[in-house]
Enzyme design. Structure first.
Site, PDB file in Angstrom:
ATOM      1  N   ASP A  34      86.111  71.845 -16.661  1.00  0.00           N
ATOM      2  CA  ASP A  34      87.612  71.389 -17.231  1.00  0.00           C
ATOM      3  C   ASP A  34      88.534  71.820 -16.147  1.00  0.00           C
ATOM      4  OD1 ASP A  34      89.975  71.544 -18.968  1.00  0.00           O
ATOM      5  OD2 ASP A  34      88.577  71.358 -20.600  1.00  0.00           O
ATOM      6  N   TYR A 142      98.875  56.328 -26.543  1.00  0.00           N
ATOM      7  CA  TYR A 142      97.491  56.836 -26.640  1.00  0.00           C
ATOM      8  C   TYR A 142      96.491  56.190 -27.419  1.00  0.00           C
ATOM      9  CZ  TYR A 142      94.224  60.041 -28.803  1.00  0.00           C
ATOM     10  OH  TYR A 142      93.085  60.794 -29.127  1.00  0.00           O
TER      11      TYR A 142
HETATM   12  C1  AKB Z   1      95.813  62.761 -32.316  1.00  0.00           C
HETATM   13  O1  AKB Z   1      96.645  63.207 -33.245  1.00  0.00           O
HETATM   14  O2  AKB Z   1      96.448  62.328 -31.427  1.00  0.00           O
HETATM   15  C2  AKB Z   1      94.356  63.003 -32.265  1.00  0.00           C
HETATM   16  C3  AKB Z   1      93.849  61.697 -32.731  1.00  0.00           C
HETATM   17  C4  AKB Z   1      93.779  61.410 -34.217  1.00  0.00           C
HETATM   18  O3  AKB Z   1      93.072  61.051 -31.972  1.00  0.00           O
HETATM   19  N1  AKB Z   1      93.979  63.931 -33.040  1.00  0.00           N
END
Ligand code: AKB
Length: 316
Positions: A34, A142
């Site tokens: 890590d 993300y």
């Molecule tokens: C987040 O909340 O970003 C993560 C996911 C759902 O991938 N826990």
């Protein structure tokens, strides 16, 4: 004998997965790494080294030196933090994956695991019982990085016959290591605050239902998928996986059954919009058919264990 490299072994999934993998493959055969220091049990039970996944030269030396045969890449910037630093998050999430996929192809790694997420879905996706194959238009950094990552995993499988396996994790709930920077993190924080202060201010609205899973189920799913017969696997992007679905209000009601005076208040922030773009529940029939997935923990069972274990940890 398999030699396993875990990248991100100090994180929420990594710290528990490393210990579980060591039980299966032997302590000395699971190399934990890590960018930050790891919990004591990870360091004590087997090899641990500080290493940056972005340092591709060091990584390849490590993999060759220790004759690594499988890689679990768990390092990632989660949804909330990614919205704060979009370009950095994109760079970390994508470059780490591409480094590993290409290294695995070059060195001839047997299997790679990479975590996808329910964040691959977006506002145009059907919200309930979201199918494996459906509309995917994520609108978070993300989510975009996870969807692009899934496409790259499938590309390496098709083009280079690299055995990459992935799960679209729901929100993960654990009493051992906290997550950090995610939208589903409230479902862990709430337990700590309920025990320590008797109240919690939630950053999502009361009815923001999301797919969730207790960590022991997630760890078992990961190992079961990695051990599944390759010929049975029909998905080479990311498998839908379902455990429990609940809203903050439903979780608060469950906590009140054990801590009757617990009070929850709501102050939604930018993460509410992220939660609204994600499914409320997931259809994981493909995972169930392909590799026999079945979850064990429901909301009641999970909440009881969370409260008991966090009380122990906090000495309450
Ligand atoms: C987040 O909340 O970003 C993560 C996911 C759902 O991938 N826990």
């Amino acid at each position: 004998m398999e030699k396993i490299l875990v990248i991100g072994a100090a994180g929420q999934i990594g710290s528990e997965l490393t210990l579980a993998l060591r039980k299966v493959y032997g302590d000395a055969n699971v190399f934990a790494t890590d960018i930050k220091d790891a919990p004591k049990d990870v360091k004590k039970s087997g090899p641990f080294q500080i290493m940056d996944v972005m340092d591709d030269k060091r990584l390849i030396h490590f993999v060759i030196r220790y004759k690594i045969t499988q890689i679990y890449l768990l390092a990632a910037v989660l949804s909330g933090n990614a919205e704060r630093l979009p370009l950095q998050a994109w760079d970390i999430n994508m470059r780490s994956l591409l480094n590993i996929l290409d290294l695995a192809r070059e060195v001839g790694i047997n299997k790679v695991f990479w975590p996808s997420s329910i964040a691959v879905f977006g506002t145009t996706t059907p919200k309930t019982d979201t199918p494996q194959l459906t509309i995917m238009e994520p609108n978070t950094v993300y989510g975009i990085s996870k969807l692009a990552g899934e496409r790259w995993c499938e590309y390496y499988f098709n083009k280079h016959h690299l055995d990459v396996r992935s799960i679209r994790y729901p929100g993960l709930i654990s009493y051992k290591t906290e997550a950090g920077g995610g939208t589903t993190d409230y479902a862990v924080e709430i337990f700590y605050d309920a025990i320590e202060t008797g109240s919690y201010e939630c950053f999502l609205k009361p009815d923001a239902a999301l797919p969730m899973m207790f960590m022991p189920d997630a760890i078992r799913a990961t190992i079961e998928l990695m051990e599944a017969d390759e010929s049975k696997l029909t998905v080479h992007s990311g498998y839908n996986l379902s455990g429990i679905s609940f809203s903050p209000a439903q979780l608060a009601d469950e906590i009140k059954k054990i801590i009757p005076d617990f009070k929850i208040t709501y102050k939604p922030d930018f993460r509410q919009a992220i939660a609204e773009s994600w499914p409320k529940s997931i259809d994981d029939r493909v995972a169930r058919n392909d590799w026999g997935w079945n979850h064990e923990y429901d909301l009641e069972k999970m909440s009881k264990i969370m409260i008991k274990e966090i009380k122990k940890k906090l000495d309450h």
